[in-house]
Design an enzyme around this catalytic site. Structure first.
Site, PDB file in Angstrom:
ATOM      1  N   ARG A  58      18.355  37.543  24.879  1.00 14.88           N
ATOM      2  CA  ARG A  58      18.574  37.980  26.273  1.00 14.88           C
ATOM      3  C   ARG A  58      18.689  36.811  27.249  1.00 14.88           C
ATOM      4  O   ARG A  58      18.306  36.916  28.410  1.00 14.88           O
ATOM      5  CB  ARG A  58      17.460  38.932  26.724  1.00 14.88           C
ATOM      6  CG  ARG A  58      17.407  40.211  25.913  1.00 14.88           C
ATOM      7  CD  ARG A  58      16.641  41.315  26.603  1.00 14.88           C
ATOM      8  NE  ARG A  58      16.500  42.451  25.694  1.00 14.88           N
ATOM      9  CZ  ARG A  58      15.517  42.598  24.820  1.00 14.88           C
ATOM     10  NH1 ARG A  58      14.566  41.697  24.751  1.00 14.88           N
ATOM     11  NH2 ARG A  58      15.476  43.654  24.038  1.00 14.88           N
TER      12      ARG A  58
ATOM     13  N   LYS B 257      30.777  33.155  35.115  1.00 15.67           N
ATOM     14  CA  LYS B 257      31.450  34.254  34.419  1.00 15.67           C
ATOM     15  C   LYS B 257      31.666  33.861  32.970  1.00 15.67           C
ATOM     16  O   LYS B 257      32.190  32.793  32.672  1.00 15.67           O
ATOM     17  CB  LYS B 257      32.814  34.541  35.050  1.00 15.67           C
ATOM     18  CG  LYS B 257      32.754  35.445  36.257  1.00 15.67           C
ATOM     19  CD  LYS B 257      34.158  35.934  36.582  1.00 15.67           C
ATOM     20  CE  LYS B 257      34.180  36.767  37.831  1.00 15.67           C
ATOM     21  NZ  LYS B 257      35.545  37.222  38.153  1.00 15.67           N
TER      22      LYS B 257
ATOM     23  N   GLU C 150      45.245  25.854  38.993  1.00 13.61           N
ATOM     24  CA  GLU C 150      43.968  26.399  39.471  1.00 13.61           C
ATOM     25  C   GLU C 150      43.317  25.452  40.481  1.00 13.61           C
ATOM     26  O   GLU C 150      42.613  25.874  41.392  1.00 13.61           O
ATOM     27  CB  GLU C 150      43.003  26.648  38.302  1.00 13.61           C
ATOM     28  CG  GLU C 150      43.434  27.748  37.352  1.00 13.61           C
ATOM     29  CD  GLU C 150      42.911  29.149  37.735  1.00 13.61           C
ATOM     30  OE1 GLU C 150      42.244  29.293  38.775  1.00 13.61           O
ATOM     31  OE2 GLU C 150      43.188  30.088  36.979  1.00 13.61           O
TER      32      GLU C 150
ATOM     33  N   LYS D 119      34.916  26.165  44.922  1.00 13.71           N
ATOM     34  CA  LYS D 119      34.548  27.343  44.142  1.00 13.71           C
ATOM     35  C   LYS D 119      33.053  27.640  44.269  1.00 13.71           C
ATOM     36  O   LYS D 119      32.655  28.792  44.403  1.00 13.71           O
ATOM     37  CB  LYS D 119      34.935  27.177  42.665  1.00 13.71           C
ATOM     38  CG  LYS D 119      34.570  28.415  41.858  1.00 13.71           C
ATOM     39  CD  LYS D 119      35.259  28.558  40.529  1.00 13.71           C
ATOM     40  CE  LYS D 119      34.895  29.916  39.919  1.00 13.71           C
ATOM     41  NZ  LYS D 119      35.479  30.112  38.582  1.00 13.71           N
TER      42      LYS D 119
ATOM     43  N   GLU E 125      30.455  38.957  42.451  1.00 18.88           N
ATOM     44  CA  GLU E 125      31.764  39.495  42.800  1.00 18.88           C
ATOM     45  C   GLU E 125      31.701  40.909  43.334  1.00 18.88           C
ATOM     46  O   GLU E 125      32.294  41.833  42.782  1.00 18.88           O
ATOM     47  CB  GLU E 125      32.732  39.427  41.592  1.00 18.88           C
ATOM     48  CG  GLU E 125      34.156  39.686  42.042  1.00 18.88           C
ATOM     49  CD  GLU E 125      35.202  39.280  40.993  1.00 18.88           C
ATOM     50  OE1 GLU E 125      34.859  38.581  40.031  1.00 18.88           O
ATOM     51  OE2 GLU E 125      36.356  39.656  41.194  1.00 18.88           O
TER      52      GLU E 125
ATOM     53  N   ARG F  65      34.110  36.877  46.446  1.00 20.61           N
ATOM     54  CA  ARG F  65      34.457  36.147  45.237  1.00 20.61           C
ATOM     55  C   ARG F  65      35.832  36.546  44.701  1.00 20.61           C
ATOM     56  O   ARG F  65      36.494  35.776  44.005  1.00 20.61           O
ATOM     57  CB  ARG F  65      33.381  36.357  44.161  1.00 20.61           C
ATOM     58  CG  ARG F  65      33.648  35.533  42.928  1.00 20.61           C
ATOM     59  CD  ARG F  65      32.427  35.425  42.033  1.00 20.61           C
ATOM     60  NE  ARG F  65      32.775  34.706  40.819  1.00 20.61           N
ATOM     61  CZ  ARG F  65      31.905  34.223  39.950  1.00 20.61           C
ATOM     62  NH1 ARG F  65      30.625  34.367  40.174  1.00 20.61           N
ATOM     63  NH2 ARG F  65      32.305  33.578  38.882  1.00 20.61           N
TER      64      ARG F  65
ATOM     65  N   ASN G  13      40.701  35.242  42.804  1.00 16.87           N
ATOM     66  CA  ASN G  13      41.770  35.847  42.011  1.00 16.87           C
ATOM     67  C   ASN G  13      43.150  35.626  42.622  1.00 16.87           C
ATOM     68  O   ASN G  13      44.125  36.212  42.156  1.00 16.87           O
ATOM     69  CB  ASN G  13      41.513  37.342  41.845  1.00 16.87           C
ATOM     70  CG  ASN G  13      40.285  37.611  41.000  1.00 16.87           C
ATOM     71  OD1 ASN G  13      40.019  36.881  40.052  1.00 16.87           O
ATOM     72  ND2 ASN G  13      39.531  38.623  41.349  1.00 16.87           N
TER      73      ASN G  13
ATOM     74  N   HIS H 268      46.209  35.782  40.544  1.00 16.40           N
ATOM     75  CA  HIS H 268      45.839  36.293  39.222  1.00 16.40           C
ATOM     76  C   HIS H 268      46.362  37.701  38.943  1.00 16.40           C
ATOM     77  O   HIS H 268      46.518  38.076  37.790  1.00 16.40           O
ATOM     78  CB  HIS H 268      44.318  36.255  39.040  1.00 16.40           C
ATOM     79  CG  HIS H 268      43.811  34.878  38.724  1.00 16.40           C
ATOM     80  ND1 HIS H 268      43.965  33.811  39.588  1.00 16.40           N
ATOM     81  CD2 HIS H 268      43.188  34.380  37.625  1.00 16.40           C
ATOM     82  CE1 HIS H 268      43.426  32.726  39.047  1.00 16.40           C
ATOM     83  NE2 HIS H 268      42.954  33.042  37.860  1.00 16.40           N
TER      84      HIS H 268
ATOM     85  N   HIS I  71      48.302  37.731  35.717  1.00 15.75           N
ATOM     86  CA  HIS I  71      47.869  38.487  34.532  1.00 15.75           C
ATOM     87  C   HIS I  71      48.962  39.437  34.066  1.00 15.75           C
ATOM     88  O   HIS I  71      49.165  39.624  32.866  1.00 15.75           O
ATOM     89  CB  HIS I  71      46.595  39.280  34.840  1.00 15.75           C
ATOM     90  CG  HIS I  71      45.346  38.456  34.760  1.00 15.75           C
ATOM     91  ND1 HIS I  71      44.166  38.863  35.330  1.00 15.75           N
ATOM     92  CD2 HIS I  71      45.093  37.261  34.182  1.00 15.75           C
ATOM     93  CE1 HIS I  71      43.230  37.941  35.110  1.00 15.75           C
ATOM     94  NE2 HIS I  71      43.776  36.956  34.419  1.00 15.75           N
TER      95      HIS I  71
ATOM     96  N   HIS J 265      48.032  30.613  30.816  1.00 18.99           N
ATOM     97  CA  HIS J 265      47.338  31.234  31.956  1.00 18.99           C
ATOM     98  C   HIS J 265      47.610  30.516  33.281  1.00 18.99           C
ATOM     99  O   HIS J 265      47.993  31.145  34.266  1.00 18.99           O
ATOM    100  CB  HIS J 265      45.839  31.298  31.667  1.00 18.99           C
ATOM    101  CG  HIS J 265      45.033  31.816  32.821  1.00 18.99           C
ATOM    102  ND1 HIS J 265      45.077  33.129  33.218  1.00 18.99           N
ATOM    103  CD2 HIS J 265      44.181  31.182  33.676  1.00 18.99           C
ATOM    104  CE1 HIS J 265      44.284  33.289  34.276  1.00 18.99           C
ATOM    105  NE2 HIS J 265      43.723  32.132  34.564  1.00 18.99           N
TER     106      HIS J 265
END
Lengths: 380, 380
Positions: free
Chosen positions: A126, A148, A190, A231, A241, A245, A249, A252, A256, A271
């Protein structure tokens, strides 16, 4: 190897606050830096075969100097590694090494390794200690900041994961010299993104200094540090998020969709390239909606073109599905909130904002106009 | 079905604070209670085949009344379901239902379903809403409070998981009437545990009222509520188990070793029975170390015996490995911190404490004395 002191960027997250060290030659200092912060620990190094071949010996020597015993888990490179099966493999490797909660999982590689190893660190017992040593520009400016982690599902990318903050990030800017130029450029997209979101001065600085960033002078570390700071500020405001946040994106949603439309075939589009085209489209779309000036859209396109990045849909080699199909990919994207289309749009350079309830019809018209099929049919 | 208002226990965890509702007839109110707190959401109900056969129709009718659309994911009952393969199955089922971050995963079953569904809720889209409807006494007093979720690894139980708090727990005490008595008793061991940790008045109350708790009167809801309050207090002090929360492991170090020694064969020993024997051993071991009075150890043993729970190693049917082998199972247990043996010991009823650096030699002598092989050899 540089003897300059690294730049330190603090990511302020209360009791989860951590440092990002950025500079050339950090790999050789990794053992000492980790041992100083997490004394008496052991580590599992998760890496891919490419990174291992180029840099693992150097890292292991450094960890040994720091007195850190290591087990190594080496995975195949590539996006396919972000799977349940590989996650289980990493988890089992960490448990096989009999590591405890206070021990460390070290992600040593690009974004794929960082996301996968971070997820494993977040779920073994955990939550174990986690250290990132990102070896790609994309990972240094993006995946290593913000906590993330995750894997892909057959139903979409990054749909499964946790938020798990590292204890330390070591971004060795010298390691980037071994990257293929196309991968460096994809990471640069990015990097430029942070200027385009809310730091117009970063974007202006990059317009002037990008050649040095590519060449590897002190400007490279400086640019990476600015991106990490930008960032970190966003993440500190909204770790999980629920709001701001989502600005990260930018580019993105379109990006995507284009990645999905090319079946994630990296020979056609990686990407960062998808993000580059996506950012240019977000600015152009904002201009079409009379939110931003067409001059700002042109400025973004011009800079992406200058560094050698693709900036329009037509730059993707091969056939693409039509505009309706691209819209369907957008609607499937996870950034759909309760059925409405959410986009990051902009009012100008460094003035991005979250736009909810963007009408699908506007997106469709825009995609149709900007689709290469449509452009071929236009009179020249 | 009772028309009494349920008992409400608040688990105070800052912005993750949630309510546990405890009472008979709650299944029929589930739809309304969930819709009130999480309006406009859809849900995936994760359950097992046994619970589904007995209670799923009632829950679905209730959710429908609340206007909550549901997908159902039904798994085989049993500890083996806490696996990576089943986790992937649940994650895929939740994604197939196109649920978003604001939607709900409902765990409808015992501890296995709660742990697995909670883990899935914690990792799909990096964390979805989670509601627990525990249907076993063990799950109502233990697994539904505190946010621990997880699966087993071939290398040990519960070694993989996350902390993910529910938004609501609905403990329908009437549902427990369909439990086999042996399973109810096993859950009772965890209930009694809270008295033995730090609530001597709960233990004394149970000594007097356990018959009514088993029979299903209002004392049952009262006892469950007290146990939830006791656990909630500990969890609120130490959500991520960096200190005090380890107290909840009273009886678990010996218990887990005995479960492992019987290859997790539920026909010989189920988890709660292992905990019962483990608690009796923890008290007896504390008495042997002159920490607690032998009278307290006898009182614990006597109550466990009264309700029909096993309380000594000799109560486990079949052959067992010897004391050395049992010690090896203990040393493998995850509650080993940096190589030292950690136990929850006690100074008396309701006076448990965390003892680090317990010498393995003392544990071995104690296990040898209390091993049935040894006892057989004693003169009578």
């Amino acid at each position: 190897m540089s003897i300059d002191a690294p730049i330190v960027v603090e990511v302020g997250l209360g009791d989860r606050t951590y440092d990002i060290l950025i500079g050339s030659g950090l790999l050789a200092r990794a053992g000492a830096e980790i041992a100083r912060r997490l004394p008496g620990t052991r580590a599992a190094v998760v890496t891919d075969a490419n990174v291992a071949a180029a840099h693992l010996a150097a890292l292991q020597a450094s960890l040994e100097t720091g007195g850190i015993q290591t087990a190594v888990i080496t995975l195949p490179p590539g996006e396919k590694t972000k799977s349940f099966a590989r996650l289980e493999e990493v988890v089992d490797g960490v448990l096989a090494a009999k590591l405890e909660r206070g021990d460390i999982v070290i992600a040593f590689g690009g974004g794929v390794i960082g996301d996968l190893a971070g997820f494993a660190a977040g779920i073994v017992r955990r939550g174990m200690n986690f250290v990132q040593i990102p070896t790609s520009l994309l990972a240094q400016v993006d995946s290593s900041v913000g906590g993330k982690t995750g894997i892909n599902s057959p139903r979409g990318k990054n749909l499964v994961g946790v938020f798990h903050q590292p204890k330390l990030v070591l971004a060795d800017t010298g390691v980037l010299d071994t990257l293929p130029i196309r991968e460096f450029r994809a990471g640069y997209a990015e990097l430029a993104k942070y200027g385009l979101i809310d730091r117009p001065e970063i974007f202006a600085w990059l317009e002037k200094n990008w050649v040095q960033v590519f060449a590897g002078g002190p400007e490279r570390a400086q640019a990476i540090a600015e991106a990490c700071r930008a960032k970190a500020d966003v993440v500190a405001r909204d770790e999980f998020e629920t709001g701001d946040r989502a600005l990260l994106n930018l580019g993105h949603t379109f990006g995507h969709a284009l990645e999905a439309a090319t079946q994630y075939d990296g020979s056609r589009l990686v990407h960062g390239e998808g993000v580059a085209i996506g950012m240019a489209l977000a600015y152009r779309f904002s201009s079409r909606l009379n939110l931003a000036s067409p001059d700002d859209a042109a400025r973004v396109e011009s800079h992406l073109r200058a560094v050698g990045l693709p900036w329009r849909i037509a730059d993707i080699p091969g056939e693409l599905p039509d505009a309706e199909a691209l819209l369907a990919f957008i609607a499937q994207d996870k950034k759909v909130s309760r059925g409405a289309l959410t986009f990051i749009l902009t009012r100008g350079i460094g003035q991005a904002f979250i736009a909810k309830d963007v009408p699908a019809s506007e997106v469709l018209s825009f995609l149709t106009e900007n689709h290469p099929d449509q452009q071929k049919m236009r009179p020249r």
